[in-house]
Design a protein around this motif. Structure first.
Motif, mmCIF file in Angstrom:
data_model
loop_
_atom_site.group_PDB
_atom_site.id
_atom_site.type_symbol
_atom_site.label_atom_id
_atom_site.label_comp_id
_atom_site.label_asym_id
_atom_site.label_seq_id
_atom_site.Cartn_x
_atom_site.Cartn_y
_atom_site.Cartn_z
ATOM 1 N N ASN A 97 -11.356 -1.932 2.768
ATOM 2 C CA ASN A 97 -10.885 -3.072 1.978
ATOM 3 C C ASN A 97 -12.100 -3.822 1.461
ATOM 4 O O ASN A 97 -13.096 -3.969 2.164
ATOM 5 N N ARG A 110 -1.601 -2.396 -2.550
ATOM 6 C CA ARG A 110 -1.705 -2.939 -3.890
ATOM 7 C C ARG A 110 -3.141 -2.925 -4.410
ATOM 8 O O ARG A 110 -3.366 -2.933 -5.609
ATOM 9 N N HIS A 165 7.117 4.134 2.360
ATOM 10 C CA HIS A 165 6.838 2.732 2.703
ATOM 11 C C HIS A 165 6.780 2.539 4.229
ATOM 12 O O HIS A 165 7.719 2.812 4.942
ATOM 13 N N VAL A 166 5.606 2.097 4.679
ATOM 14 C CA VAL A 166 5.341 1.952 6.107
ATOM 15 C C VAL A 166 5.456 0.485 6.495
ATOM 16 O O VAL A 166 5.030 -0.391 5.744
ATOM 17 N N LYS A 174 -4.350 -0.648 -7.301
ATOM 18 C CA LYS A 174 -4.183 -1.077 -8.706
ATOM 19 C C LYS A 174 -3.084 -0.376 -9.508
ATOM 20 O O LYS A 174 -2.527 -0.966 -10.418
ATOM 21 N N ASP A 182 -15.408 -1.349 -2.079
ATOM 22 C CA ASP A 182 -14.451 -1.021 -3.122
ATOM 23 C C ASP A 182 -13.880 0.382 -2.878
ATOM 24 O O ASP A 182 -14.626 1.360 -2.819
ATOM 25 N N ALA A 183 -12.570 0.458 -2.746
ATOM 26 C CA ALA A 183 -11.914 1.738 -2.459
ATOM 27 C C ALA A 183 -12.295 2.813 -3.484
ATOM 28 O O ALA A 183 -12.459 3.976 -3.140
ATOM 29 N N GLN A 242 7.428 -2.836 9.059
ATOM 30 C CA GLN A 242 8.587 -3.389 9.750
ATOM 31 C C GLN A 242 9.904 -2.967 9.117
ATOM 32 O O GLN A 242 10.860 -2.644 9.805
ATOM 33 N N THR A 243 9.960 -3.002 7.783
ATOM 34 C CA THR A 243 11.195 -2.612 7.106
ATOM 35 C C THR A 243 11.097 -1.202 6.528
ATOM 36 O O THR A 243 11.901 -0.807 5.699
ATOM 37 N N GLN A 269 3.923 -7.729 8.783
ATOM 38 C CA GLN A 269 5.037 -6.783 8.644
ATOM 39 C C GLN A 269 4.551 -5.357 8.414
ATOM 40 O O GLN A 269 5.234 -4.401 8.749
ATOM 41 N N HIS A 270 3.385 -5.220 7.802
ATOM 42 C CA HIS A 270 2.832 -3.868 7.651
ATOM 43 C C HIS A 270 2.309 -3.376 9.002
ATOM 44 O O HIS A 270 2.577 -2.243 9.404
ATOM 45 N N SER A 278 -3.734 -5.319 2.747
ATOM 46 C CA SER A 278 -4.277 -6.536 3.348
ATOM 47 C C SER A 278 -4.057 -6.601 4.860
ATOM 48 O O SER A 278 -4.838 -7.184 5.578
ATOM 49 N N SER A 337 2.164 0.571 1.262
ATOM 50 C CA SER A 337 2.707 -0.719 1.689
ATOM 51 C C SER A 337 4.010 -0.971 0.924
ATOM 52 O O SER A 337 4.318 -0.290 -0.049
ATOM 53 N N LYS A 338 4.748 -1.977 1.353
ATOM 54 C CA LYS A 338 6.069 -2.251 0.754
ATOM 55 C C LYS A 338 5.989 -2.605 -0.734
ATOM 56 O O LYS A 338 6.751 -2.045 -1.523
HETATM 57 C C1 FAD Z 1 10.968 -9.598 5.836
HETATM 58 C C2 FAD Z 1 9.751 -8.913 5.304
HETATM 59 C C3 FAD Z 1 9.553 -7.574 5.595
HETATM 60 C C4 FAD Z 1 8.420 -6.906 5.119
HETATM 61 N N1 FAD Z 1 8.241 -5.603 5.458
HETATM 62 C C5 FAD Z 1 7.110 -4.972 5.048
HETATM 63 C C6 FAD Z 1 6.863 -3.621 5.415
HETATM 64 O O1 FAD Z 1 7.670 -2.979 6.085
HETATM 65 N N2 FAD Z 1 5.722 -3.041 5.002
HETATM 66 C C7 FAD Z 1 4.780 -3.694 4.245
HETATM 67 O O2 FAD Z 1 3.762 -3.098 3.907
HETATM 68 N N3 FAD Z 1 5.003 -4.955 3.865
HETATM 69 C C8 FAD Z 1 6.140 -5.617 4.241
HETATM 70 N N4 FAD Z 1 6.350 -6.893 3.836
HETATM 71 C C9 FAD Z 1 5.405 -7.486 2.853
HETATM 72 C C10 FAD Z 1 4.122 -8.010 3.476
HETATM 73 O O3 FAD Z 1 4.338 -9.339 3.908
HETATM 74 C C11 FAD Z 1 2.959 -7.989 2.460
HETATM 75 O O4 FAD Z 1 3.328 -8.710 1.314
HETATM 76 C C12 FAD Z 1 2.547 -6.581 2.020
HETATM 77 O O5 FAD Z 1 2.342 -5.747 3.149
HETATM 78 C C13 FAD Z 1 1.266 -6.641 1.209
HETATM 79 O O6 FAD Z 1 0.977 -5.378 0.651
HETATM 80 P P1 FAD Z 1 -0.512 -4.974 0.264
HETATM 81 O O7 FAD Z 1 -1.386 -5.151 1.431
HETATM 82 O O8 FAD Z 1 -0.453 -3.630 -0.358
HETATM 83 O O9 FAD Z 1 -0.851 -5.983 -0.916
HETATM 84 P P2 FAD Z 1 -1.782 -7.275 -0.927
HETATM 85 O O10 FAD Z 1 -1.409 -8.224 0.131
HETATM 86 O O11 FAD Z 1 -1.799 -7.718 -2.337
HETATM 87 O O12 FAD Z 1 -3.207 -6.721 -0.529
HETATM 88 C C14 FAD Z 1 -4.016 -5.910 -1.317
HETATM 89 C C15 FAD Z 1 -5.327 -5.705 -0.575
HETATM 90 O O13 FAD Z 1 -6.132 -4.799 -1.302
HETATM 91 C C16 FAD Z 1 -7.474 -5.257 -1.254
HETATM 92 N N5 FAD Z 1 -8.131 -4.714 -2.449
HETATM 93 C C17 FAD Z 1 -7.956 -5.067 -3.753
HETATM 94 N N6 FAD Z 1 -8.733 -4.321 -4.549
HETATM 95 C C18 FAD Z 1 -9.417 -3.468 -3.756
HETATM 96 C C19 FAD Z 1 -10.382 -2.462 -3.983
HETATM 97 N N7 FAD Z 1 -10.785 -2.135 -5.221
HETATM 98 N N8 FAD Z 1 -10.870 -1.791 -2.914
HETATM 99 C C20 FAD Z 1 -10.470 -2.094 -1.652
HETATM 100 N N9 FAD Z 1 -9.573 -3.034 -1.384
HETATM 101 C C21 FAD Z 1 -9.045 -3.719 -2.418
HETATM 102 C C22 FAD Z 1 -7.384 -6.762 -1.239
HETATM 103 O O14 FAD Z 1 -8.555 -7.323 -0.650
HETATM 104 C C23 FAD Z 1 -6.136 -6.983 -0.369
HETATM 105 O O15 FAD Z 1 -6.495 -7.093 0.988
HETATM 106 C C24 FAD Z 1 7.489 -7.587 4.299
HETATM 107 C C25 FAD Z 1 7.692 -8.932 3.995
HETATM 108 C C26 FAD Z 1 8.810 -9.597 4.485
HETATM 109 C C27 FAD Z 1 8.984 -11.040 4.160
#
Ligand code: FAD
Ligand code: AMP
Lengths: 245, 321
Positions: B287, B210, B249-250, B213, B305-306, B252-253, B272-273, B268, B235-236
């Motif tokens: 990150n 995420r 999508h990489v 952006k 910053d990515a 657990q699920t 689960q990721h 992040s 990520s999911k």
């Molecule tokens: C039952 C269950 C199963 C799940 N299965 C999965 C699964 O299989 N896969 C999965 O991925 N998730 C899964 N999830 C969701 C998981 O819990 C997280 O919500 C998800 O992985 C978060 O995705 P994210 O890291 O992309 O987003 P966020 O948690 O929003 O993280 C975004 C990250 O980007 C960083 N960032 C922001 N802007 C910048 C920038 N400009 N440069 C560098 N870094 C930046 C932030 O610091 C933050 O660390 C599951 C959840 C549940 C409840």
């Protein structure tokens, strides 16, 4: 339509995995148990299909008494009745034998499972039940629609999907986005208390495998941080240390 | 007693994970004896089939039935089962995949074979038959013994080094005896990206979260992936919002990957990721938040910053070639 959904009772996805008794038993201390996330997708789609076509939705788990709250939760989400086959799930074949037996007795039109359990991640039980019942088994299914006696579905393949048509009855291992997880509401929770939960005995004790012991992976070393203005250093490490580039 | 290996192929090429399965079977045969035989189904060229020889197979059976070019589970299972009987095998080895698992499960019942999936090492065969497999989505291992005569092992990626110095394999045609009901499930169409590195097969994976952006910023991820010869993942939430297709999508699920290198950008590192990537040999995390949990699972990290770091990294890799 008569639908059977097979659910697992597994540690929550955030659980820390640990073992006791000289690494022979899963340590349940502080662990919360849930319906397997893939089974939860199967259940959600089954509830929608039952609401759409009428009929009856049964959930089944092969497990000991401790799994009953998980079955009750499935009833609260919308299943009409529950079956617990009273046994510790020794291996996938053992579980498949029980499911196949009760599935045959119930003459279900559709049997939905999760693509895999999140404890042992085998992804095997649906295929085994399919073979035992002589029915097609399809997994992982990410879209499922029923029209009369036939089904249309999308199965995820590496790098895309394929579209499949098959006549009922059949077995599908489900995954997202087949339906949105359903959260039980107050009415569901109340009615779940009075819905039938039958405990039945095993029909066979046959297994082909057994777990002797568990192990945890070795601890990971600390991360090496590299300055953001010196990405060349990362390239060097990937080349000389990790020997990847 | 021979060891049979089920070969999967895609876009006309035998999958690397299947060649790893052949390599595994070869190492197993050095331990327990027996000949390594492979089987491939559907349309595939002779040149591709002999690659199983380099990986350690002595012989390849080719069931050239056009209808088997797509992965109809029941038909595949029955065809492979017939070859298993014909060669008098007692062990089937295959690569863990969604098709492989489904075929293996049906065969386990047909052949009365103990099936162990996610195998990460060669079995211990003294005083029994014990296999180590990955469980709890990579968070632990289980020593599992198989008690039946026939055995099926679904091997996890990177469990063994790919063998490339084997000999010539002889290729022989085999007619499988299949019935209409084996094709009861009909594949009406397929919708698959072509020419891309497949995520579960990839040796390097670059994933975005995420923190990227929006989907319009994925060029950056793709450019880095291209420079590395990598597949792209996400990520999911990213696939939930529809920024990227679901099959990327990489976690657990989602897809579980086990590449040599996993690069996570703006993810992040939720548990689960991590469950989908903990089989990776090396992990690089980019990150902007130094507290992001992913750094704890990483080998190398860049706090930044990515949008600044990724293009620079792509350039640095290019310059290094
Ligand atoms: C039952 C269950 C199963 C799940 N299965 C999965 C699964 O299989 N896969 C999965 O991925 N998730 C899964 N999830 C969701 C998981 O819990 C997280 O919500 C998800 O992985 C978060 O995705 P994210 O890291 O992309 O987003 P966020 O948690 O929003 O993280 C975004 C990250 O980007 C960083 N960032 C922001 N802007 C910048 C920038 N400009 N440069 C560098 N870094 C930046 C932030 O610091 C933050 O660390 C599951 C959840 C549940 C409840
Ligand atoms: N003990 C069990 N009771 C009921 N269903 C199960 C059980 N174990 C596995 N299943 C079903 O089979 C699917 C695949 O499980 P597995 O082969 O263990 O990965 C799960 O998602 C469940 O739907």
């Amino acid at each position: 339509m008569k639908i059977l959904v097979c659910i697992t009772h597994v540690p929550d996805t955030t659980s820390k995995i640990q073992f006791t008794d000289n690494n022979t038993k899963f340590d349940k201390t502080g662990v919360q148990f849930i319906i397997g996330p893939y089974d939860d997708y199967a259940l959600a789609r089954a509830v929608e299909l039952r609401d759409q076509t009428g009929g009856e939705l049964t959930v089944l788990n092969v497990g000991e008494a401790e799994t009953e709250p998980t079955l009750r939760k499935a009833l609260a989400i919308g299943a009409d009745k529950a079956i617990r086959v009273n046994a510790f799930p020794k291996d996938a074949y053992f579980v498949a034998l029980q499911i196949a037996h009760y599935a045959k007795e119930g003459a279900y039109d559709l049997i939905l499972m999760g693509r895999e359990s999140i404890d042992f991640n085998g992804g095997m039980v649906h295929g085994m039940v399919g073979e035992l019942l002589g029915m097609p088994s399809i997994s992982p299914v990410m879209k499922l629609d029923i029209e009369g006696q036939s089904a249309k579905m999308a199965r995820e393949i590496e790098g895309g999907k394929e579209y499949i048509e098959v006549d009922l009855p059949f077995i599908a291992g489900c995954q997202e986005p087949i339906a949105e997880w359903k959260i039980p509401n107050m009415r569901g929770i109340m009615s779940a208390r009075t819905k039938p939960l039958d405990v039945v005995e095993t029909i066979s004790d046959e297994t082909f495998s057994q777990v002797n012991a568990f192990q945890l992976p070795p601890a990971k070393g600390a991360v090496q941080l590299i300055d953001k203005d010196n990405v060349e250093e990362l390239v060097r490490l990937l080349k000389n240390e990790a020997k990847i580039l | 007693m021979s060891i049979l290996v089920y070969l999967e192929h895609t876009e006309g090429a035998v999958k690397k994970s299947s060649l790893e399965a052949v390599s595994y079977a070869h190492a197993l045969s050095s331990k327990v004896g027996g000949e390594v035989v492979a089987v491939a189904l559907g349309n595939i060229s002779f040149e591709e089939l002999v690659k199983a020889g380099s990986a350690g197979a002595a012989k390849v059976y080719h069931v050239a039935d056009e209808k088997l070019s797509v992965g109809i589970i029941q038909a595949h299972a029955n065809a492979v089962g017939q070859v298993f009987q014909k060669v008098g095998a007692n062990t089937l080895v295959l690569a863990k995949s969604s098709l492989g698992d489904a075929v293996a499960a049906r065969l386990a019942v047909q052949l009365k074979a103990g099936l162990v999936s996610n195998v990460v090492e060669l079995p211990e065969t003294e005083g029994g038959y014990t296999v180590k497999r990955s469980i709890y989505t990579g968070k632990a291992f289980a020593e599992t013994s198989i008690t039946s005569d026939n055995k099926i092992l679904a091997v996890k990626k990177n469990a063994i080094n790919l063998k490339t110095d084997g000999g010539e394999a002889t290729v022989e045609k085999f007619e499988a005896n299949l019935e209409d009901k084996d094709f009861a499930a009909k594949i009406t169409s397929t919708d698959q990206a072509t020419g891309e590195v497949l995520l579960p097969e990839a040796d390097i994976v670059v994933s975005g979260g995420r923190g990227m952006k929006g989907p319009e910023n994925w060029d950056m991820i793709e450019d880095l992936a291209k420079e590395l010869g990598a597949a792209t993942g996400c990520s999911k939430p990213v696939s939930d919002i529809g920024w990227r297709p679901h099959h990327e999508h990489v976690g657990q699920t989602g897809v579980k990957v086990a590449p040599s290198l996993y690069v996570a950008v703006g993810i992040s590192g939720a548990i689960q990721h991590l469950a989908g990537v903990n089989g990776s040999k090396y992990i690089v995390v980019i990150n902007k938040d130094p507290e992001a949990p992913f750094f704890k699972a990483a080998d190398y990290g860049i706090v930044g910053d990515a949008f600044e770091v990724v293009p620079k990294l792509t350039e640095a890799i290019k310059a290094n070639k």
